[in-house]
Design an enzyme around this catalytic site. Structure first.
Site, PDB file in Angstrom:
ATOM      1  N   GLU A 162       0.821  -1.205   0.000  1.00  0.00           N
ATOM      2  CA  GLU A 162       0.000   0.000   0.000  1.00  0.00           C
ATOM      3  C   GLU A 162       0.856   1.258   0.000  1.00  0.00           C
ATOM      4  O   GLU A 162       2.001   1.238   0.464  1.00  0.00           O
ATOM      5  CB  GLU A 162      -0.875   0.034   1.269  1.00  0.00           C
ATOM      6  CG  GLU A 162      -2.286  -0.449   1.081  1.00  0.00           C
ATOM      7  CD  GLU A 162      -3.163   0.466   0.240  1.00  0.00           C
ATOM      8  OE1 GLU A 162      -2.634   1.369  -0.459  1.00  0.00           O
ATOM      9  OE2 GLU A 162      -4.380   0.278   0.257  1.00  0.00           O
ATOM     10  N   ASP A 163       0.298   2.333  -0.507  1.00  0.00           N
ATOM     11  CA  ASP A 163       0.953   3.632  -0.429  1.00  0.00           C
ATOM     12  C   ASP A 163       0.727   4.278   0.933  1.00  0.00           C
ATOM     13  O   ASP A 163       1.602   4.910   1.495  1.00  0.00           O
ATOM     14  CB  ASP A 163       0.449   4.563  -1.542  1.00  0.00           C
ATOM     15  CG  ASP A 163      -1.067   4.547  -1.667  1.00  0.00           C
ATOM     16  OD1 ASP A 163      -1.726   3.694  -1.040  1.00  0.00           O
ATOM     17  OD2 ASP A 163      -1.608   5.386  -2.408  1.00  0.00           O
ATOM     18  N   ASP A 189      -4.708   5.081   6.126  1.00  0.00           N
ATOM     19  CA  ASP A 189      -5.302   6.247   6.780  1.00  0.00           C
ATOM     20  C   ASP A 189      -6.270   5.704   7.838  1.00  0.00           C
ATOM     21  O   ASP A 189      -5.832   5.272   8.904  1.00  0.00           O
ATOM     22  CB  ASP A 189      -5.970   7.076   5.672  1.00  0.00           C
ATOM     23  CG  ASP A 189      -6.565   8.386   6.138  1.00  0.00           C
ATOM     24  OD1 ASP A 189      -6.104   8.931   7.138  1.00  0.00           O
ATOM     25  OD2 ASP A 189      -7.512   8.881   5.494  1.00  0.00           O
ATOM     26  N   THR A 190      -7.552   5.614   7.551  1.00  0.00           N
ATOM     27  CA  THR A 190      -8.507   5.057   8.518  1.00  0.00           C
ATOM     28  C   THR A 190      -8.349   3.551   8.663  1.00  0.00           C
ATOM     29  O   THR A 190      -8.737   2.964   9.670  1.00  0.00           O
ATOM     30  CB  THR A 190      -9.957   5.322   8.076  1.00  0.00           C
ATOM     31  OG1 THR A 190     -10.177   4.661   6.816  1.00  0.00           O
ATOM     32  CG2 THR A 190     -10.225   6.811   7.928  1.00  0.00           C
ATOM     33  N   ASN A 192      -9.893   1.565   6.457  1.00  0.00           N
ATOM     34  CA  ASN A 192     -11.083   0.970   5.814  1.00  0.00           C
ATOM     35  C   ASN A 192     -10.706   0.091   4.630  1.00  0.00           C
ATOM     36  O   ASN A 192     -11.229  -1.008   4.469  1.00  0.00           O
ATOM     37  CB  ASN A 192     -12.048   2.058   5.327  1.00  0.00           C
ATOM     38  CG  ASN A 192     -12.762   2.746   6.470  1.00  0.00           C
ATOM     39  OD1 ASN A 192     -13.004   2.141   7.516  1.00  0.00           O
ATOM     40  ND2 ASN A 192     -13.092   4.011   6.288  1.00  0.00           N
ATOM     41  N   THR A 193      -9.794   0.578   3.808  1.00  0.00           N
ATOM     42  CA  THR A 193      -9.397  -0.184   2.616  1.00  0.00           C
ATOM     43  C   THR A 193      -8.703  -1.481   3.023  1.00  0.00           C
ATOM     44  O   THR A 193      -8.991  -2.548   2.492  1.00  0.00           O
ATOM     45  CB  THR A 193      -8.439   0.659   1.744  1.00  0.00           C
ATOM     46  OG1 THR A 193      -9.022   1.944   1.542  1.00  0.00           O
ATOM     47  CG2 THR A 193      -8.180  -0.015   0.411  1.00  0.00           C
ATOM     48  N   LYS A 205      -0.777   6.592   8.958  1.00  0.00           N
ATOM     49  CA  LYS A 205      -1.236   7.661   9.856  1.00  0.00           C
ATOM     50  C   LYS A 205      -1.829   7.003  11.106  1.00  0.00           C
ATOM     51  O   LYS A 205      -3.025   6.727  11.159  1.00  0.00           O
ATOM     52  CB  LYS A 205      -2.324   8.497   9.182  1.00  0.00           C
ATOM     53  CG  LYS A 205      -1.875   9.284   7.954  1.00  0.00           C
ATOM     54  CD  LYS A 205      -3.072  10.031   7.336  1.00  0.00           C
ATOM     55  CE  LYS A 205      -2.663  10.856   6.142  1.00  0.00           C
ATOM     56  NZ  LYS A 205      -3.827  11.386   5.400  1.00  0.00           N
ATOM     57  N   ASP A 233      -1.953  10.869  -4.829  1.00  0.00           N
ATOM     58  CA  ASP A 233      -2.504  11.966  -5.631  1.00  0.00           C
ATOM     59  C   ASP A 233      -3.388  12.901  -4.819  1.00  0.00           C
ATOM     60  O   ASP A 233      -3.922  12.545  -3.775  1.00  0.00           O
ATOM     61  CB  ASP A 233      -3.349  11.410  -6.773  1.00  0.00           C
ATOM     62  CG  ASP A 233      -4.680  10.842  -6.276  1.00  0.00           C
ATOM     63  OD1 ASP A 233      -4.660   9.994  -5.364  1.00  0.00           O
ATOM     64  OD2 ASP A 233      -5.731  11.269  -6.779  1.00  0.00           O
ATOM     65  N   ARG A 272       0.983  12.173  -8.582  1.00  0.00           N
ATOM     66  CA  ARG A 272       1.542  10.829  -8.361  1.00  0.00           C
ATOM     67  C   ARG A 272       2.987  10.732  -8.848  1.00  0.00           C
ATOM     68  O   ARG A 272       3.781   9.965  -8.326  1.00  0.00           O
ATOM     69  CB  ARG A 272       0.713   9.764  -9.100  1.00  0.00           C
ATOM     70  CG  ARG A 272      -0.692   9.594  -8.568  1.00  0.00           C
ATOM     71  CD  ARG A 272      -1.310   8.324  -9.119  1.00  0.00           C
ATOM     72  NE  ARG A 272      -2.757   8.274  -9.000  1.00  0.00           N
ATOM     73  CZ  ARG A 272      -3.423   7.910  -7.909  1.00  0.00           C
ATOM     74  NH1 ARG A 272      -2.774   7.577  -6.827  1.00  0.00           N
ATOM     75  NH2 ARG A 272      -4.742   7.899  -7.907  1.00  0.00           N
TER      76      ARG A 272
HETATM   77  P1  IMP Z   1      -8.069   4.331   4.199  1.00  0.00           P
HETATM   78  O1  IMP Z   1      -9.061   3.358   3.619  1.00  0.00           O
HETATM   79  O2  IMP Z   1      -8.789   5.420   4.960  1.00  0.00           O
HETATM   80  O3  IMP Z   1      -6.991   3.676   5.026  1.00  0.00           O
HETATM   81  O4  IMP Z   1      -7.326   5.076   3.021  1.00  0.00           O
HETATM   82  C1  IMP Z   1      -7.567   4.679   1.772  1.00  0.00           C
HETATM   83  C2  IMP Z   1      -7.014   5.462   0.641  1.00  0.00           C
HETATM   84  O5  IMP Z   1      -7.210   6.841   0.831  1.00  0.00           O
HETATM   85  C3  IMP Z   1      -5.548   5.305   0.401  1.00  0.00           C
HETATM   86  O6  IMP Z   1      -5.216   4.102  -0.269  1.00  0.00           O
HETATM   87  C4  IMP Z   1      -5.290   6.519  -0.454  1.00  0.00           C
HETATM   88  O7  IMP Z   1      -5.661   6.267  -1.785  1.00  0.00           O
HETATM   89  C5  IMP Z   1      -6.235   7.549   0.137  1.00  0.00           C
HETATM   90  N1  IMP Z   1      -5.569   8.470   1.075  1.00  0.00           N
HETATM   91  C6  IMP Z   1      -5.645   8.471   2.423  1.00  0.00           C
HETATM   92  N2  IMP Z   1      -4.902   9.458   2.949  1.00  0.00           N
HETATM   93  C7  IMP Z   1      -4.338  10.104   1.888  1.00  0.00           C
HETATM   94  C8  IMP Z   1      -3.425  11.228   1.775  1.00  0.00           C
HETATM   95  O8  IMP Z   1      -2.974  11.847   2.749  1.00  0.00           O
HETATM   96  N3  IMP Z   1      -3.081  11.564   0.508  1.00  0.00           N
HETATM   97  C9  IMP Z   1      -3.538  10.921  -0.599  1.00  0.00           C
HETATM   98  N4  IMP Z   1      -4.368   9.878  -0.541  1.00  0.00           N
HETATM   99  C10 IMP Z   1      -4.762   9.469   0.703  1.00  0.00           C
HETATM  100 MG    MG Z   2      -3.761   3.033  -1.691  1.00  0.00          MG
END
Ligand code: IMP
Ligand code: MG
Length: 183
Positions: free
Chosen positions: A104-105, A108-109, A111-112, A136, A164, A170
């Protein structure tokens, strides 16, 4: 590299250099090479954000591994992460009884990540781990362990090195952090 860049309506300040990312890649690759030396894992790259990080990391893997990609939607060009994750490009690899390592890049939360773990469990993966370029911790709402973290960052929006803002940024080699709104 410039200290400040502007993408659409926002400006971003330089935050993490590509050299720091490379150092994190080396550190993570060494751990993965050790952990997966006895069994061929399926490496799952998440499109599009993880492309740059994955390209660097995979080259440093000396183990036998299968490489594939998936694409999840969770972010909709806004700065808010969405809880409704769906597969845009699904799993093409048979993961039954295989060890899976997600690349993964950013987490954040979570969820993904949670959605992917559920998907891989449904497909009877032997175990699932993740290597993420950035994490994070204060935004993370899940209890699933995050095994390989490149760089821990505060809960602030970043772009570059695969990440992005509304489809742009990107290709920027370094990572930039949200600085201020342009008028
Ligand atoms: P999550 O499901 O909240 O953990 O984050 C899912 C997706 O949100 C990541 O795979 C990114 O594509 C996008 N994302 C979350 N935080 C950032 C950020 O700070 N910059 C850019 N994309 C983000
Ligand atoms: Mg991602």
């Amino acid at each position: 590299m410039k200290e400040i860049i502007t993408i659409k309506d926002k400006s971003f300040i330089k935050f993490i250099s590509k050299e720091e990312i490379s150092a994190a890649v080396d550190r993570i690759a060494a751990k993965i090479n050790e952990e997966y030396k006895d069994e061929i894992p399926v490496i799952l790259v998440t499109l599009n954000g993880a492309i740059l990080f994955a390209a660097e990391l995979i080259q440093k893997l000396t183990i036998d591994c299968v490489v594939s990609a998936v694409k999840m939607s969770s972010y909709h060009g806004t700065m808010q992460s969405s809880a409704h994750v769906k597969s845009l490009v699904g799993l093409s690899e048979d993961v039954k009884d295989k060890r899976v390592l997600i690349i993964e890049d950013i987490i954040d939360t979570g969820n993904t990540y949670e959605h992917m773990v559920e998907l891989l469990n449904e497909n009877q993966a032997k175990d699932v781990a993740i290597a993420t370029m950035t994490f994070k911790p204060t935004a993370y709402t899940k209890s699933i362990p995050v095994q390989y973290v490149g760089i821990e960052i505060p809960d602030k929006f970043i772009v570059g090195h695969g990440l992005d803002y509304q489809g742009l940024g990107r290709n920027v080699p370094d990572i930039y952090q949200l600085y201020k709104e342009e008028k």
